[in-house]
Design an enzyme around this catalytic site. Structure first.
Site, PDB file in Angstrom:
ATOM      1  N   CYS A   1      -6.195  -5.266  -7.666  1.00 54.61           N
ATOM      2  CA  CYS A   1      -6.057  -4.899  -6.260  1.00 54.61           C
ATOM      3  C   CYS A   1      -5.530  -6.073  -5.433  1.00 54.61           C
ATOM      4  CB  CYS A   1      -7.383  -4.391  -5.704  1.00 54.61           C
ATOM      5  SG  CYS A   1      -8.800  -5.429  -6.048  1.00 54.61           S
ATOM      6  N   HIS A   2      -5.681  -7.286  -5.952  1.00 55.72           N
ATOM      7  CA  HIS A   2      -5.172  -8.466  -5.252  1.00 55.72           C
ATOM      8  C   HIS A   2      -3.643  -8.486  -5.195  1.00 55.72           C
ATOM      9  CE1 HIS A   2      -5.522  -9.529  -9.521  1.00 55.72           C
ATOM     10  NE2 HIS A   2      -4.420 -10.233  -9.321  1.00 55.72           N
TER      11      HIS A   2
ATOM     12  N   ASN B   1     -12.521  -0.585  -5.536  1.00 49.17           N
ATOM     13  CA  ASN B   1     -12.323  -1.040  -6.904  1.00 49.17           C
ATOM     14  C   ASN B   1     -13.479  -1.936  -7.336  1.00 49.17           C
ATOM     15  OD1 ASN B   1     -11.298  -2.044  -9.329  1.00 49.17           O
ATOM     16  ND2 ASN B   1      -9.882  -3.440  -8.328  1.00 49.17           N
TER      17      ASN B   1
ATOM     18  N   TYR C   1       0.837  -1.197   0.000  1.00 49.93           N
ATOM     19  CA  TYR C   1       0.000   0.000   0.000  1.00 49.93           C
ATOM     20  C   TYR C   1       0.877   1.254   0.000  1.00 49.93           C
ATOM     21  CZ  TYR C   1      -3.817  -3.181   1.152  1.00 49.93           C
ATOM     22  OH  TYR C   1      -4.739  -4.194   1.118  1.00 49.93           O
TER      23      TYR C   1
ATOM     24  N   GLU D   1      -1.570 -16.591 -10.502  1.00 52.85           N
ATOM     25  CA  GLU D   1      -0.661 -15.733 -11.261  1.00 52.85           C
ATOM     26  C   GLU D   1       0.778 -16.202 -11.144  1.00 52.85           C
ATOM     27  OE1 GLU D   1      -1.126 -11.607 -10.317  1.00 52.85           O
ATOM     28  OE2 GLU D   1      -3.060 -11.503 -11.316  1.00 52.85           O
TER      29      GLU D   1
END
Length: 164
Positions: free
Chosen positions: A128-129, A120, A97, A155
């Site tokens: 955002c993950h 979001n 963040y 991912e």
């Protein structure tokens, strides 16, 4: 605005769209939750269900990885700056963040960054993950930490496979 539910590898997903744009990708438990969430987030729009197009769009996003619609980022200028910074995080990588706050020129606004990330409405596509706590912890996720962990693992797995 049209919407439909799609069963992605991360759970039931609500997709909201028109002929040109994608407004929302929301992880939901039910159609009722999806409708309520859309009405809360997009109260100025009429919504109508379109299951067939939602299936096509869901396949584009979660199977083919090639979305034919533009992303519609609806939010304050600050939120939009945060979301655009999220789009810069490469797949399989993460930021904190604080790093996002720094990247938008607001280094002390990491809590406000967290709030913008929580707002979001294009989950998964506006990643955002990929944002973690400064201590490396997973942090929160509007749709639940379990989904965040699943997306991140997917991912990393995909990135490892592409290096072979």
């Amino acid at each position: 605005m049209q919407f439909g539910l799609y069963d992605s590898q991360f759970g039931r997903t609500c997709l909201a769209f028109d002929e040109d744009s994608l407004y929302a990708v929301l992880f939901v438990a039910s159609k009722e939750e999806a409708v309520n969430e859309l009405k809360r987030r997009f109260h100025l729009y009429d919504i109508e269900e379109n299951i067939a197009d939602a299936k096509k769009i869901g396949d584009e996003i979660f199977v083919n990885g090639n979305l034919s619609r533009q992303l519609k980022l609806i939010g304050t200028p600050f939120q939009q700056s945060v979301w655009k910074a999220l789009l810069e995080i490469p797949e399989g990588e993460t930021k904190t963040y604080a790093q996002i706050a720094e990247s938008i020129g607001r280094p002390k606004a990491y809590r406000a960054v967290g709030s913008a990330i929580g707002a979001n409405h294009l989950a998964y596509l506006v990643p955002c993950h990929r944002v973690l706590r400064t201590d490396g912890g997973i942090g929160g996720y509007h749709w639940g930490v379990k989904i965040k962990e699943m997306i991140l693992q997917n991912e990393v797995k995909g990135k490892n496979l592409s290096k072979r």
